[in-house]
Design an enzyme around this catalytic site. Structure first.
Site, PDB file in Angstrom:
ATOM      1  N   ASP A  60       0.874  -1.236  -0.154  1.00 53.48           N
ATOM      2  CA  ASP A  60       0.031  -0.008  -0.034  1.00 53.48           C
ATOM      3  C   ASP A  60       0.859   1.292  -0.090  1.00 53.48           C
ATOM      4  O   ASP A  60       2.110   1.204   0.292  1.00 53.48           O
ATOM      5  CB  ASP A  60      -0.919   0.031   1.289  1.00 53.48           C
ATOM      6  CG  ASP A  60      -2.130   0.865   0.971  1.00 53.48           C
ATOM      7  OD1 ASP A  60      -1.946   1.579  -0.087  1.00 53.48           O
ATOM      8  OD2 ASP A  60      -3.154   0.924   1.794  1.00 53.48           O
TER       9      ASP A  60
HETATM   10  C1  NOJ Z   1      -3.967   3.938   0.169  1.00 49.59           C
HETATM   11  C2  NOJ Z   1      -4.906   3.103   0.634  1.00 49.59           C
HETATM   12  O1  NOJ Z   1      -5.107   2.425   1.672  1.00 49.59           O
HETATM   13  C3  NOJ Z   1      -5.559   1.896  -0.341  1.00 49.59           C
HETATM   14  O2  NOJ Z   1      -6.954   1.606  -0.353  1.00 49.59           O
HETATM   15  C4  NOJ Z   1      -5.535   2.565  -1.892  1.00 49.59           C
HETATM   16  O3  NOJ Z   1      -5.946   1.791  -2.753  1.00 49.59           O
HETATM   17  C5  NOJ Z   1      -4.189   3.429  -2.138  1.00 49.59           C
HETATM   18  N1  NOJ Z   1      -4.061   4.340  -1.110  1.00 49.59           N
HETATM   19  C6  NOJ Z   1      -4.341   3.869  -3.515  1.00 49.59           C
HETATM   20  O4  NOJ Z   1      -5.050   5.065  -3.529  1.00 49.59           O
END
Ligand code: NOJ
Length: 772
Positions: A294
């Site tokens: 992430d």
């Molecule tokens: C952080 C988030 O936790 C995740 O769910 C998301 O897909 C990514 N950013 C990309 O936007």
């Protein structure tokens, strides 16, 4: 007409999209069919890898986000140098094409990029938030949302979506509750599985399909105190029994990607957790796709305290099984040196790059890098064109996602006559009705409740609107909500002046509809609340409206269960509308006026107060269970409040009534390898046609470990005409009876099982059988 046009474009867009979304089906859809064999893919990728330099392989492991830190020009240069594997946060065909051209025309090996985005509840057309979709308990609705989202995403040139989000959560303080499907393992697994099947279609390479990336692996929804990004500490039994099955269901359905969560699990961050990413995911579950960290998660290993510096963080992440690094520069900066010094082997880099190339192969990109872009010149002139939306489907799913929580003396449905006072800070908010993570949805295209009500009544009734309150009077909260976008308009009048105007409006009306709850930013990433009541500004408004003595209907907009004890006493009717998307206002009007009979059921328990959290229906009995009918001091309960949820899991009213017969078992016993059925007859005993959800729960009465008081194991949404009845049968087999025992073996044990069937988790009829 427009829908028919898009249908012809969507050759292969499945027929289920056309069937009414409220029709019930339990039929599985779209088994994954891969176009070519795994051997062909492996041979192709092996050959390609043999031609790649170390830097090019590392390039494949980098996922770059377009943004202020990474302007498009700089990214195009990196692409040319073979330093980028995939891109996210770019959503127009024109932009995507330019980047793909760069890879296909100017990079040495011409390896196509893939393009990803957070398509969580729609792309151009915004559907209800996932918690709302789960409230529909309608498998067809999930398929419709998944197919249309994939269609619109692929029309924008995207190949992958960061969805579905299947984190079980039992703590509504967590802002990301809105993105998931609620507290229950079975319901979430079903929703996740269907979403993957629908988005990926027969093949993620198809023109109108996208590959999914299930998230956030693992157990992100169990962060301590609901504080985002926090730690998870959990027994292996609970982890595998309750939290893991939804990820597994999505992977079994063929999800090509897994996004790794930001939390630690029992002390080890998921991003550095080789047990999670290798032993469980690869070895036990046989996953062949990609793991993606992430946003910024690799850097965060330093703050987690499991890496000493950036280079060490990269080493730990790669060795733990993170293939692709989202949005940080670390892989390109440190991996070459780590490989040269032998601290990371080239084989480890090869494995990660192979996974990335595998999914590109599965996306069909090596056959046609432009498959989701079409020929030059075919790009839409106006990416935001109204004709690109799927409004009828959005409206249909939205109204199915709403849950009627209270309806004293049949206050609802409303008549389309007289004067209706429409009050509240969320009643005319285009931004809020869409919810968070609204992808490429355009705020101006959403329908507010005010618009929806006016559309519905035409000149038959008068709708008078007054804002009545700001979302919150606390500037700390409104500033927080407006930090990155001007999301909330703060009315500069005094709170009292706004309330006075609302009360005056109510006094000259026949009924009050107050649209209250949360701004969308209050139920988002990084939006943890310590208090889950409606903000005080709106509670003051509700109290003043109540004083007028007019019938009071609350329409709730929110992304989590709220504590509504007071409102439950004040309101005559309460409709939970969640954040219902582009067509939200029209859908809410459909329900309020009875053009659609509400059929939604809660996917999460609603606590009476924040102090009851965590509260969920599938708890253990304990040695001293509390019995509200015979309260005793030394039992497990709160002595200073009523116990149990305000509204239980699975609950939701209708404008008609249903009766459920006694449970009939096909046999009193079941062999270990056998099965049996449990049936009830459900009758629509009211005057209107309506739909409801028949729910099957099981309990292993006595086992080697304490088992939950009940667990959802099946459901069916049915539509019954007034007076009509239907017999619903659920098949029960040994798989549904298994659990992870004390030595982490997945077993069923002989003994008595209780069978509960009802229309919510509390009002159930009971049967039983003996497992031999
Ligand atoms: C952080 C988030 O936790 C995740 O769910 C998301 O897909 C990514 N950013 C990309 O936007």
């Amino acid at each position: 007409m427009k829908w028919l046009c898009s249908l012809s474009l969507v050759a292969g867009l499945i027929a289920t999209t056309l069937s009414p979304v409220h029709a019930d089906t339990t039929q599985p859809v779209h088994p994954m069919v891969k176009p070519q064999s795994t051997q062909a893919r492996d041979a192709f990728v092996t050959d390609l890898l043999s031609k790649m330099t170390l830097d090019e392989k590392i390039g494949q492991m980098r996922l770059i986000s377009v943004g202020p830190d990474n302007p498009k020009e700089a990214i195009r240069e990196m692409i040319k140098q073979g330093q980028v594997g995939a891109i996210f946060n770019t959503v127009t065909r024109q932009d995507i094409r330019k980047m793909q051209d760069q890879a296909m025309q100017l990079s040495r090996l011409k390896i196509p990029l893939f393009f990803a985005y957070d398509v969580v509840h729609g792309q151009r057309t915004v559907f209800p938030i996932s918690l709302g979709l789960a409230s529909s308990w309608d498998r067809n609705a999930v398929t419709t949302v998944g197919r249309i989202s994939a269609y619109e995403a692929s029309e924008d040139g995207l190949n992958m979506t960061w969805a579905p989000m299947v984190d079980i959560t039992r703590d509504p303080r967590w802002g990301r509750t809105s993105e998931g499907f609620g507290e229950d393992t079975y319901l979430t697994s079903e929703m996740g599985r269907l979403m993957v099947e629908a988005m990926q279609g027969n093949n993620p390479a198809d023109r109108n399909s996208v590959m999914t990336s299930v998230k956030h692996f693992a157990a992100y929804g169990a962060v301590e105190g609901g504080r985002d990004y926090n730690s998870v500490d959990m027994s292996p039994q609970r982890l595998f029994q309750d939290y893991m099955p939804p990820y597994k269901a999505a992977l079994d359905a063929g999800s090509g990607g897994v996004m790794v969560s930001l939390n630690s699990i029992n002390g080890t961050p998921a991003t550095s957790n080789s047990w999670l990413l290798k032993d469980v995911l690869r070895d036990e579950w046989n996953f062949k796709g990609i793991t993606i960290s992430d946003h910024g998660a690799i850097k965060e290993l330093i703050k987690h305290g499991v890496a000493s510096d950036p280079e060490d963080a990269v080493r730990v992440a790669v060795k733990s099984g993170i293939d692709m690094s989202m949005s940080d520069e670390y892989y390109s900066k440190y991996l070459p040196g780590l490989v040269k010094s032998g601290r990371v082997s080239e084989k480890e880099v090869d494995d990660a790059a192979r996974h990335v190339l595998n999914v590109k192969y599965d996306m069909g990109l090596f056959t046609n890098a432009y498959s989701h872009l079409g020929p030059v010149g075919s790009d839409p002139v106006d990416t935001n064109a109204e004709s690109r939306l799927h409004r009828p489907e959005a409206r249909s799913v939205a109204r199915e996602s709403m849950v009627l929580l209270k309806n004293r003396l049949d206050t609802l449905p409303l008549k389309k006559s007289g004067t209706i006072a429409l009050i509240g800070p969320l009643a005319d908010s285009k931004r809020d009705v869409m919810g968070s993570w609204s992808a490429a949805g355009v705020v101006d295209q959403s329908i507010t409740v005010l618009q929806g009500l006016r559309n519905a009544v035409g000149d038959k009734a008068q709708i008078i609107y007054a804002k009545g309150a700001n979302v919150s009077n606390d500037p700390g909260i409104t500033d927080f909500l407006n930090l990155y976008e001007k999301a909330v308009n703060v009315d500069t009048r005094s709170p009292q002046a706004m309330i006075d105007e609302a009360v005056a409006t109510a006094k000259i009306s026949d009924v009050i509809v107050a649209v209250v709850g949360e701004a969308q930013g209050m139920a988002h990433e990084a939006s943890t609340r310590s208090d889950i009541t409606i903000p005080q500004s709106q509670r003051d408004l509700i109290a003043a409206l109540k004083q007028t003595g007019k019938p009071l209907v609350l329409v709730l907009m929110n992304g989590r269960p709220l504590a509504l004890e007071k409102e439950d006493q004040q309101a005559d009717a309460i409709l939970e509308s969640w954040f219902s998307g582009t067509e939200g206002g029209n859908a809410i009007a459909d329900v309020l006026f009875g053009d659609y009979n509400p059929s939604g059921k809660l996917p999460m328990s609603f606590p009476r107060s924040v102090g009851q959290i965590p509260i969920y229906y599938s708890h253990l009995n304990t040695g001293r269970p509390y019995n509200p009918e015979k309260p005793e001091k030394y039992t497990s309960h709160y002595y200073d409040a009523a116990n149990g949820p305000l509204y239980p899991f699975g609950y939701g009213l209708s404008y008609t009534t249903f009766s459920v017969s006694d449970v009939k078992m096909s046999s009193p016993v079941m062999k270990r390898d056998g099965s049996l059925t449990a049936s009830v007859t459900v009758k629509n005993t009211g005057k209107r046609d309506g739909a409801t959800v028949v729910q099957l729960y099981l309990q292993d009465k006595t086992a080697s470990m304490s088992r939950p008081v009940k667990e959802l194991k099946g459901f069916e949404k049915i539509t019954l005409k007034s007076g009509e009845q239907k017999t619903i049968s659920f098949k029960i087999d040994a798989d549904q009876l298994k659990f992870w025992n004390a030595s982490m073996k997945y077993v069923s044990e002989p003994g008595t099982f209780n069978v509960f069937i009802g229309l919510d988790s509390q009002r159930v009829n009971q049967g039983e059988f003996e497992l031999l």
